[in-house]
Design an enzyme around this catalytic site. Structure first.
Site, PDB file in Angstrom:
ATOM      1  CE  LYS A  99      -4.415   1.210   0.460  1.00 26.71           C
ATOM      2  NZ  LYS A  99      -5.581   0.574  -0.146  1.00 26.71           N
ATOM      3  N   GLY A 101     -19.632   7.396  -0.952  1.00 26.75           N
ATOM      4  CA  GLY A 101     -18.690   7.782  -2.009  1.00 26.75           C
ATOM      5  C   GLY A 101     -18.783   6.827  -3.189  1.00 26.75           C
ATOM      6  N   GLY A 120     -19.764   3.231  -1.601  1.00 30.98           N
ATOM      7  CA  GLY A 120     -20.985   3.306  -0.790  1.00 30.98           C
ATOM      8  C   GLY A 120     -22.180   3.757  -1.617  1.00 30.98           C
TER       9      GLY A 120
HETATM   10  N1  LIG Z   1     -12.908   2.086  -4.314  1.00 37.22           N
HETATM   11  C1  LIG Z   1     -12.694   0.783  -4.220  1.00 37.22           C
HETATM   12  O1  LIG Z   1     -12.773   0.046  -5.205  1.00 37.22           O
HETATM   13  C2  LIG Z   1     -12.383   0.174  -2.868  1.00 37.22           C
HETATM   14  C3  LIG Z   1     -11.921  -1.151  -2.816  1.00 37.22           C
HETATM   15  C4  LIG Z   1     -11.707  -1.754  -1.573  1.00 37.22           C
HETATM   16  C5  LIG Z   1     -11.896  -1.013  -0.410  1.00 37.22           C
HETATM   17  N2  LIG Z   1     -12.330   0.284  -0.499  1.00 37.22           N
HETATM   18  C6  LIG Z   1     -12.526   1.007   0.753  1.00 37.22           C
HETATM   19  O2  LIG Z   1     -13.883   1.410   0.823  1.00 37.22           O
HETATM   20  C7  LIG Z   1     -13.980   2.685   1.469  1.00 37.22           C
HETATM   21  C8  LIG Z   1     -14.703   3.659   0.565  1.00 37.22           C
HETATM   22  O3  LIG Z   1     -13.990   3.786  -0.652  1.00 37.22           O
HETATM   23  P1  LIG Z   1     -14.464   4.802  -1.791  1.00 37.22           P
HETATM   24  O4  LIG Z   1     -13.636   4.516  -2.977  1.00 37.22           O
HETATM   25  O5  LIG Z   1     -15.941   4.774  -1.885  1.00 37.22           O
HETATM   26  O6  LIG Z   1     -13.997   6.166  -1.145  1.00 37.22           O
HETATM   27  P2  LIG Z   1     -14.630   7.626  -1.431  1.00 37.22           P
HETATM   28  O7  LIG Z   1     -13.594   8.587  -0.966  1.00 37.22           O
HETATM   29  O8  LIG Z   1     -15.169   7.729  -2.801  1.00 37.22           O
HETATM   30  O9  LIG Z   1     -15.893   7.651  -0.435  1.00 37.22           O
HETATM   31  C9  LIG Z   1     -15.784   7.759   0.942  1.00 37.22           C
HETATM   32  C10 LIG Z   1     -16.975   8.562   1.405  1.00 37.22           C
HETATM   33  O10 LIG Z   1     -16.969   8.556   2.832  1.00 37.22           O
HETATM   34  C11 LIG Z   1     -17.249   9.867   3.297  1.00 37.22           C
HETATM   35  N3  LIG Z   1     -16.656   9.969   4.623  1.00 37.22           N
HETATM   36  C12 LIG Z   1     -15.379  10.212   4.970  1.00 37.22           C
HETATM   37  N4  LIG Z   1     -15.232  10.185   6.305  1.00 37.22           N
HETATM   38  C13 LIG Z   1     -16.464   9.917   6.802  1.00 37.22           C
HETATM   39  C14 LIG Z   1     -16.965   9.745   8.115  1.00 37.22           C
HETATM   40  N5  LIG Z   1     -16.164   9.875   9.179  1.00 37.22           N
HETATM   41  N6  LIG Z   1     -18.289   9.467   8.269  1.00 37.22           N
HETATM   42  C15 LIG Z   1     -19.111   9.356   7.179  1.00 37.22           C
HETATM   43  N7  LIG Z   1     -18.683   9.520   5.916  1.00 37.22           N
HETATM   44  C16 LIG Z   1     -17.367   9.776   5.734  1.00 37.22           C
HETATM   45  C17 LIG Z   1     -16.675  10.799   2.269  1.00 37.22           C
HETATM   46  O11 LIG Z   1     -17.291  12.066   2.296  1.00 37.22           O
HETATM   47  C18 LIG Z   1     -16.946  10.034   0.971  1.00 37.22           C
HETATM   48  O12 LIG Z   1     -18.191  10.404   0.403  1.00 37.22           O
HETATM   49  C19 LIG Z   1     -12.547   3.098   1.812  1.00 37.22           C
HETATM   50  O13 LIG Z   1     -12.246   2.691   3.127  1.00 37.22           O
HETATM   51  C20 LIG Z   1     -11.706   2.280   0.827  1.00 37.22           C
HETATM   52  O14 LIG Z   1     -10.408   2.023   1.300  1.00 37.22           O
HETATM   53  C21 LIG Z   1     -12.577   0.883  -1.694  1.00 37.22           C
END
Ligand SMILES: NC(=O)c1ccc[n+]([C@@H]2O[C@H](COP(=O)([O-])OP(=O)(O)OC[C@H]3O[C@@H](n4cnc5c(N)ncnc54)[C@H](O)[C@@H]3O)[C@@H](O)[C@H]2O)c1
Length: 364
Positions: free
Chosen positions: A83, A186, A189
């Protein structure tokens, strides 16, 4: 707050390498952690985020790199775990391109032992820029020759993990009676909310950025709520889809859900929290089994896997989780312990067959 030091984490989890870097010209500052290369080059996303110190950034990278070892191995990918994190100092708008060019050179110095892709704070356009300076990058846009944003694939495996967990724990419920709480709307989600709604379920959704939940305003099966106290809401499934380390042991008595399953990496502060959840009868779906769709998608790009094989691996994730949950029930154990044990057995097998881990990388 830093709860364990960098050397303590490196020692206890046996990371192969940690590189901290600062590029004086562009101001790029961050860390690359390589947990294991037993199964292949270490791969995991590149996170751009604000951190109070380089030490906290390094700790995040170390924890996430280890999680990637488990995720990649469990997903059946010939990849190890790594990472990268880079610190958001508020000056990325001015320096974005030169910083990515400097980061590409960092990657080149690792000679393929770590392959990057997007994560929180980065996206396909950033990967396209990196690809101008290095070949050790995946998750490029389709125009840039890649497979594009992996978030849909991640949302898909998170959704199937929730469906599987419901079949195990709440089989008596009709989808129309299921309420899922999605924290963080995001890339992943947001798509997950849509999949849950398509399946007929109801959703409570919260995000620190209220605009992220606006598109469901007025939807009859969506409650847009605040983030404060979200984990204690009355739900069938709590789906953490923002940052990690959301639930600790002290939170467990306050939870009012039957299942915790989401996209966030490391959503529990530690494994004691998984045990405490189990003792309360709450099923925790291991994060690295639920959210593997994205790495299968971008890992396939890095490894040159066919679309057919990528789809096969994504489908296999659901069957793997079913098997782990069945074993957990039969052996009266926590699913995450079984999933970890399966990966550790696999890693030991590879080491004993001579795929020796690389020696620690020289610091920059
Ligand atoms: N994108 C992927 O394909 C992927 C793959 C595996 C794991 N993940 C994990 O999933 C999670 C989300 O990823 P993503 O790509 O959707 O990220 P993203 O940045 O697009 O979305 C995250 C969302 O969470 C919100 N947020 C941040 N802190 C917050 C809090 N304290 N309370 C509520 N909302 C909060 C942000 O405003 C944002 O809308 C991360 O932990 C990431 O590591 C993502």
């Amino acid at each position: 707050m830093v709860s364990a030091s960098v050397p303590q984490i490196c020692d206890s989890f046996e990371h192969e390498a940690l590189e901290l870097f600062r590029d004086p010209q562009s101001g790029l500052t961050g860390a690359i952690a390589i947990h294991s290369t037993a199964l292949g080059p270490a791969m995991g996303g590149l996170r751009l985020r604000s951190y109070p110190s380089i030490e906290e950034a390094a700790i995040d990278a170390l924890r996430l790199a280890r999680a990637m070892t488990y995720k990649n191995a469990a997903a059946g990918l010939a990849l190890g775990g790594g990472k990268a994190v880079v610190i958001d100092d508020g000056r990325w708008d001015e320096h974005r391109l030169e910083r990515w060019d400097a980061f590409a050179q960092r990657l080149n110095r690792l000679e393929g032992r770590y392959i990057t892709a997007e994560d929180v704070g980065t996206g396909p356009a950033d990967m396209d820029r990196l690809a101008r300076g290095t070949r050790w990058v995946a998750g490029r846009s389709e125009l840039g020759g890649g497979r594009g944003d992996p978030s849909s694939a991640t949302a898909h495996t998170v959704f199937t993990a929730i469906r599987t967990a419901i079949a195990f724990r709440l089989a008596h419920l009709h989808p129309a009676d299921v309420r899922v709480g999605v924290l963080g709307a995001g890339h992943v989600g947001g798509r997950l909310v849509d999949l849950l709604l398509d399946a007929g379920m109801s959703v409570d959704v919260a995000d620190v950025n209220e605009a992220a939940t606006e598109r469901w305003a007025g939807h009859p099966r969506v409650a847009r709520v605040g983030t404060e106290g979200f984990i204690a809401r009355e739900l069938d499934v709590l789906a953490p889809c923002a940052m990690g380390e959301l639930v600790c042991v002290a939170d467990v008595p306050h939870l009012r859900c039957a299942i915790v399953a989401g996209a966030a990496n490391n959503p529990l502060v530690d494994e004691l929290t998984a045990v405490a959840l189990d003792e309360r009868g709450i099923l925790y779906v291991p994060d690295f089994l639920a959210n593997c769709g994205g790495i299968i998608h971008v890992g396939g790009e890095a490894l040159g896997t066919s679309d057919l094989e990528t789809h096969r691996l994504i489908d296999a994730a659901e069957h793997r989780l079913q098997r782990v949950l069945r074993r957990a029930r039969e052996e009266d154990r926590v699913p995450v312990a079984i999933a970890r044990e399966e990966v550790e057995t696999m890693l030991r097998g590879h080491r004993s067959r001579g795929a020796a881990p690389l020696s620690a990388l020289a610091p920059a």
